[in-house]
Write a protein that holds these residues in place. Sequence first.
Motif, PDB file in Angstrom:
ATOM      1  N   GLY A  38      28.648  50.027  40.175  1.00  9.13           N
ATOM      2  CA  GLY A  38      30.035  50.321  40.499  1.00  9.13           C
ATOM      3  C   GLY A  38      30.456  49.766  41.840  1.00  9.13           C
ATOM      4  O   GLY A  38      29.654  49.231  42.596  1.00  9.13           O
ATOM      5  N   LEU A  39      31.745  49.863  42.088  1.00 10.01           N
ATOM      6  CA  LEU A  39      32.343  49.548  43.377  1.00 10.01           C
ATOM      7  C   LEU A  39      33.050  50.821  43.803  1.00 10.01           C
ATOM      8  O   LEU A  39      34.000  51.250  43.155  1.00 10.01           O
ATOM      9  N   TRP A  40      32.529  51.437  44.872  1.00  4.38           N
ATOM     10  CA  TRP A  40      32.948  52.785  45.219  1.00  4.38           C
ATOM     11  C   TRP A  40      33.684  52.825  46.545  1.00  4.38           C
ATOM     12  O   TRP A  40      33.155  52.388  47.568  1.00  4.38           O
ATOM     13  N   PRO A  41      34.891  53.395  46.551  1.00  4.52           N
ATOM     14  CA  PRO A  41      35.561  53.621  47.829  1.00  4.52           C
ATOM     15  C   PRO A  41      34.695  54.554  48.686  1.00  4.52           C
ATOM     16  O   PRO A  41      34.048  55.456  48.160  1.00  4.52           O
ATOM     17  N   GLN A  42      34.668  54.309  49.977  1.00  6.92           N
ATOM     18  CA  GLN A  42      33.833  55.082  50.896  1.00  6.92           C
ATOM     19  C   GLN A  42      34.660  55.583  52.072  1.00  6.92           C
ATOM     20  O   GLN A  42      35.552  54.887  52.544  1.00  6.92           O
ATOM     21  N   GLY A  74      30.064  52.906  28.234  1.00  6.02           N
ATOM     22  CA  GLY A  74      30.173  54.216  28.870  1.00  6.02           C
ATOM     23  C   GLY A  74      30.164  54.134  30.383  1.00  6.02           C
ATOM     24  O   GLY A  74      30.877  54.871  31.069  1.00  6.02           O
ATOM     25  N   LEU A  75      29.352  53.238  30.930  1.00  2.87           N
ATOM     26  CA  LEU A  75      29.304  53.034  32.383  1.00  2.87           C
ATOM     27  C   LEU A  75      30.656  52.557  32.898  1.00  2.87           C
ATOM     28  O   LEU A  75      31.171  53.064  33.892  1.00  2.87           O
ATOM     29  N   ILE A  76      31.250  51.610  32.216  1.00  9.46           N
ATOM     30  CA  ILE A  76      32.526  51.042  32.653  1.00  9.46           C
ATOM     31  C   ILE A  76      33.615  52.108  32.648  1.00  9.46           C
ATOM     32  O   ILE A  76      34.355  52.266  33.632  1.00  9.46           O
ATOM     33  N   TYR A  77      33.710  52.863  31.564  1.00  4.86           N
ATOM     34  CA  TYR A  77      34.715  53.929  31.496  1.00  4.86           C
ATOM     35  C   TYR A  77      34.468  54.983  32.583  1.00  4.86           C
ATOM     36  O   TYR A  77      35.397  55.445  33.243  1.00  4.86           O
ATOM     37  N   ASP A  81      36.941  56.210  35.750  1.00  7.24           N
ATOM     38  CA  ASP A  81      37.351  57.597  35.928  1.00  7.24           C
ATOM     39  C   ASP A  81      36.896  58.159  37.270  1.00  7.24           C
ATOM     40  O   ASP A  81      37.667  58.830  37.965  1.00  7.24           O
ATOM     41  N   LYS A  82      35.644  57.906  37.631  1.00  7.44           N
ATOM     42  CA  LYS A  82      35.055  58.526  38.820  1.00  7.44           C
ATOM     43  C   LYS A  82      35.446  57.824  40.119  1.00  7.44           C
ATOM     44  O   LYS A  82      35.741  58.478  41.117  1.00  7.44           O
ATOM     45  N   HIS A  83      35.430  56.485  40.135  1.00  9.00           N
ATOM     46  CA  HIS A  83      35.644  55.753  41.386  1.00  9.00           C
ATOM     47  C   HIS A  83      36.898  54.890  41.380  1.00  9.00           C
ATOM     48  O   HIS A  83      37.582  54.792  42.390  1.00  9.00           O
ATOM     49  N   GLY A  84      37.186  54.250  40.247  1.00  8.81           N
ATOM     50  CA  GLY A  84      38.351  53.368  40.200  1.00  8.81           C
ATOM     51  C   GLY A  84      39.649  54.090  40.474  1.00  8.81           C
ATOM     52  O   GLY A  84      40.539  53.547  41.132  1.00  8.81           O
ATOM     53  N   THR A  85      39.754  55.321  40.002  1.00  8.80           N
ATOM     54  CA  THR A  85      40.979  56.090  40.222  1.00  8.80           C
ATOM     55  C   THR A  85      41.177  56.440  41.696  1.00  8.80           C
ATOM     56  O   THR A  85      42.268  56.838  42.081  1.00  8.80           O
ATOM     57  N   CYS A  86      40.153  56.256  42.497  1.00  7.89           N
ATOM     58  CA  CYS A  86      40.251  56.530  43.936  1.00  7.89           C
ATOM     59  C   CYS A  86      40.489  55.258  44.749  1.00  7.89           C
ATOM     60  O   CYS A  86      40.616  55.309  45.975  1.00  7.89           O
ATOM     61  N   THR A  91      43.982  49.483  36.809  1.00  8.78           N
ATOM     62  CA  THR A  91      42.737  49.172  36.100  1.00  8.78           C
ATOM     63  C   THR A  91      42.361  47.698  36.198  1.00  8.78           C
ATOM     64  O   THR A  91      41.235  47.355  36.546  1.00  8.78           O
ATOM     65  N   ARG A  92      43.283  46.817  35.904  1.00 10.36           N
ATOM     66  CA  ARG A  92      42.977  45.386  35.926  1.00 10.36           C
ATOM     67  C   ARG A  92      42.570  44.942  37.328  1.00 10.36           C
ATOM     68  O   ARG A  92      41.568  44.248  37.511  1.00 10.36           O
ATOM     69  N   ALA A  93      43.310  45.341  38.330  1.00  9.51           N
ATOM     70  CA  ALA A  93      43.010  44.944  39.713  1.00  9.51           C
ATOM     71  C   ALA A  93      41.668  45.510  40.176  1.00  9.51           C
ATOM     72  O   ALA A  93      40.909  44.824  40.874  1.00  9.51           O
ATOM     73  N   TYR A  94      41.354  46.741  39.779  1.00  8.11           N
ATOM     74  CA  TYR A  94      40.068  47.337  40.163  1.00  8.11           C
ATOM     75  C   TYR A  94      38.905  46.535  39.592  1.00  8.11           C
ATOM     76  O   TYR A  94      37.967  46.179  40.309  1.00  8.11           O
ATOM     77  N   PHE A  95      38.973  46.204  38.313  1.00  8.14           N
ATOM     78  CA  PHE A  95      37.865  45.473  37.701  1.00  8.14           C
ATOM     79  C   PHE A  95      37.823  44.012  38.148  1.00  8.14           C
ATOM     80  O   PHE A  95      36.744  43.423  38.246  1.00  8.14           O
ATOM     81  N   GLU A  96      38.971  43.420  38.466  1.00  6.25           N
ATOM     82  CA  GLU A  96      38.966  42.079  39.070  1.00  6.25           C
ATOM     83  C   GLU A  96      38.293  42.123  40.442  1.00  6.25           C
ATOM     84  O   GLU A  96      37.569  41.203  40.818  1.00  6.25           O
TER      85      GLU A  96
END
Length: 187
Positions: A38-42, A74-77, A81-86, A91-96
Amino acid sequence: MLSLSWSPSFCAAAEERGNSGRAQAQCGERPFSFVVHGLWPQYDRGFPEYCKRPSPRLERNIMISMLDLMPAPGLIYNEWDKHGTCSGLGTRAYFETIRKARAAVKSPTNFSNCRRPKLIAPEELEAAFIEVNPGLSASAISTTCDSRRLSEVRICLSKDLQFRACEEIDRRACRRDQVLMPPVRGG
């Protein structure tokens, strides 16, 4: 923080727990080595999770487009939910951004085709990443492990995807002298 999971360790742990069926997408015969967890906001201390409930819907075509880096739907979803929403991104910009972050971090080539189990000191693995990533310092990278295996390499990045120091990740780092890197499967 970009988290890269050592896929063979994940698969070995799944087998031990009897979850190999659930992990089949990642643990089949494809030769995965380091995959994006993942890519997690910190924050300087800690990190946000599940910032929007219910989460904005992740389109299936975006999930499918990420399977080369994150080999389990399942990992992507879950990561959305856990980190992308933060992240403050759609969605598109987060995964890009995940794709760009992964492209910015090179993995040492001597691990991508690891065909035999390897014992390695966490510091040696970190040094290998530092060697192939100009600008990456020891204060911006950390490894995690379970009771005996490498779990992840975690690398701190700024919002513009430049390496940056972050002491937070060292607090959760692997404290073992050596960890096992199970071999890459299939191929």
